[in-house]
Design an enzyme around this catalytic site. Structure first.
Site, mmCIF file in Angstrom:
data_model
loop_
_atom_site.group_PDB
_atom_site.id
_atom_site.type_symbol
_atom_site.label_atom_id
_atom_site.label_comp_id
_atom_site.label_asym_id
_atom_site.label_seq_id
_atom_site.Cartn_x
_atom_site.Cartn_y
_atom_site.Cartn_z
ATOM 1 N N ARG A 1 -5.471 -38.807 -29.583
ATOM 2 C CA ARG A 1 -6.749 -40.085 -29.287
ATOM 3 C C ARG A 1 -6.844 -40.602 -30.661
ATOM 4 O O ARG A 1 -7.316 -42.173 -30.184
ATOM 5 C CB ARG A 1 -7.453 -38.812 -28.881
ATOM 6 C CG ARG A 1 -8.261 -37.999 -27.293
ATOM 7 C CD ARG A 1 -8.599 -36.934 -27.217
ATOM 8 N NE ARG A 1 -7.681 -35.888 -28.105
ATOM 9 C CZ ARG A 1 -6.806 -35.869 -27.643
ATOM 10 N NH1 ARG A 1 -6.424 -35.383 -26.115
ATOM 11 N NH2 ARG A 1 -5.534 -35.426 -27.754
ATOM 12 N N THR A 2 -7.001 -40.203 -31.497
ATOM 13 C CA THR A 2 -7.628 -41.008 -32.366
ATOM 14 C C THR A 2 -6.548 -41.952 -32.162
ATOM 15 O O THR A 2 -7.133 -43.201 -32.589
ATOM 16 C CB THR A 2 -7.387 -39.860 -34.036
ATOM 17 O OG1 THR A 2 -7.928 -38.679 -33.570
ATOM 18 C CG2 THR A 2 -8.393 -41.265 -35.133
ATOM 19 N N LYS B 1 10.154 -38.485 -50.047
ATOM 20 C CA LYS B 1 11.015 -38.782 -51.198
ATOM 21 C C LYS B 1 10.718 -37.988 -52.414
ATOM 22 O O LYS B 1 10.112 -38.804 -53.389
ATOM 23 C CB LYS B 1 12.008 -40.778 -51.262
ATOM 24 C CG LYS B 1 12.199 -40.750 -50.075
ATOM 25 C CD LYS B 1 12.906 -42.238 -50.584
ATOM 26 C CE LYS B 1 13.459 -42.829 -49.021
ATOM 27 N NZ LYS B 1 12.675 -43.986 -49.127
ATOM 28 N N HIS C 1 -13.797 -35.676 -39.804
ATOM 29 C CA HIS C 1 -13.288 -36.723 -38.876
ATOM 30 C C HIS C 1 -14.326 -37.159 -38.844
ATOM 31 O O HIS C 1 -14.864 -37.647 -37.356
ATOM 32 C CB HIS C 1 -12.478 -36.121 -37.786
ATOM 33 C CG HIS C 1 -11.801 -36.770 -36.430
ATOM 34 N ND1 HIS C 1 -11.492 -37.987 -36.420
ATOM 35 C CD2 HIS C 1 -10.908 -35.899 -35.652
ATOM 36 C CE1 HIS C 1 -10.732 -38.318 -36.109
ATOM 37 N NE2 HIS C 1 -10.799 -37.373 -35.297
HETATM 38 N N1 CP Z 1 -10.430 -35.601 -31.600
HETATM 39 C C1 CP Z 1 -8.790 -35.858 -32.196
HETATM 40 O O1 CP Z 1 -8.708 -36.073 -32.746
HETATM 41 O O2 CP Z 1 -7.707 -35.853 -30.883
HETATM 42 P P1 CP Z 1 -6.564 -36.488 -31.381
HETATM 43 O O3 CP Z 1 -5.491 -35.186 -33.320
HETATM 44 O O4 CP Z 1 -5.781 -36.171 -30.214
HETATM 45 O O5 CP Z 1 -6.035 -37.829 -32.602
#
Ligand code: CP
Length: 305
Positions: free
Chosen positions: A54-55, A84, A134
């Site tokens: 998604r992100t 590396k 997040h």
């Molecule tokens: N919700 C979320 O961060 O999904 P992803 O890990 O797929 O980006």
């Protein structure tokens, strides 16, 4: 209001959040007509050291919809010079020569702040470490709640899952603490309960909260049920009965008719797909909002006003 970096939820004030939501509504209209606010001279870099669906895709799509370009690596631990031995700070200083913003998902808590300390271009924290944050997920979560519940004051929100390492839950708790008369429930197996730093923050902000180890008695009370995964390998007793933390049709029946079920996704077994068609299942609308909110965030990084 121009943003320099997007690193953590705490940096957003309520007026900034309202501006973000206004811009997000504009972005929906732009997407409905095919996109563009003409960022043809802007390049965004997706630098992901951990997997993402998604992100990564929504940021990429957001930049394309705005008319800009994207450069990326999807598994930077393998396909960047980290393999590396290159340190994050060097990678960021190099990549910043090639783009106007860097979307970074990093395995280390504080990775985004380390990057921001050396970056001349905006850093967007797309998830850092196991117990980090997040923030862009939390912003799209908050926008979804605002849209679906028509208010952010006076809400009861239950977070369910492995909350200690739950960077989406952590970031959203910080955002919700900015609103009036909010009540938060943290429902988790004891060893994965939300960490003390979040509870200390809620106490400092006079936000009411409760800890529990079963969803059942809270279903009828909440406006928002924010479900997350519970990886079995995180549990002391790996045979533990996790059904008290799962949602199915029977649990949905106990919830208010105008409540919503959210999930940052990906889901595992914690939400039974039989409830997907119930209007209260908001998680796919939530994921769609990720595109609009991330477009709006990019405008707040790039626009000069
Ligand atoms: N919700 C979320 O961060 O999904 P992803 O890990 O797929 O980006």
């Amino acid at each position: 209001m121009k943003l320099k970096h997007i690193l953590e939820s705490q940096q957003f004030t309520v007026p900034m959040l309202m501006e973000l939501f206004e811009r997000t509504n504009q972005m929906k209209k732009i997407v409905a007509r095919g996109g563009t606010r003409d960022y043809h001279n802007k390049i965004m870099c997706n630098l992901f050291y951990q997997p993402s669906t998604r992100t990564r895709f929504s940021f990429e799509s957001a930049m394309h919809r705005l008319g800009g370009s994207v450069i990326s690596t999807e598994q930077a631990t393998e396909f960047s010079s980290e393999i590396k031995g290159e340190m994050l700070e060097d990678t960021i200083q190099i990549i910043s020569n090639y783009c106007d913003a860097i979307v970074l998902r990093h395995g280390e808590e504080g990775g985004a702040k380390r990057a921001a300390a050396v970056s001349p271009v905006p850093i967007i924290n797309a998830g850092d470490g196991s117990g980090g944050q997040h923030p862009t997920q939390a912003l799209l979560d908050l926008y979804t709640i605002f849209n679906e519940c028509h208010s952010l004051d006076g809400l009861s929100v239950a977070f369910v899952g492995a909350l200690d390492y739950g960077r989406t839950a952590r970031s959203l708790a910080y955002l919700l603490s900015k609103f009036e008369r909010v009540k938060l429930y943290f429902i988790a197996p004891e060893e994965t309960q939300i960490k003390q730093d979040i509870l200390d923050h809620l106490e400092e902000k006079n936000v009411s909260y409760e800890l529990a180890n079963s969803t059942q008695s809270f279903l009828s009370k909440v406006n928002v049920l924010y479900q997350t995964r519970i990886p079995r390998e995180r549990l002391l007793n790996q045979d533990m009965d996790l059904s008290p933390f799962y949602i199915d049709s029977a649990s949905l029946q106990k919830m208010k008719s105008d409540s919503i079920v959210m999930h940052p996704l990906p889901r595992s077994v914690e939400i039974n797909p039989v409830i997907d068609t119930d209007p209260r299942a908001a998680y796919f609308r939530q994921a769609q909002n990720g595109l609009f909110v991330r477009m709006a965030l990019l405008t707040m990084l790039f626009d000069t006003d």
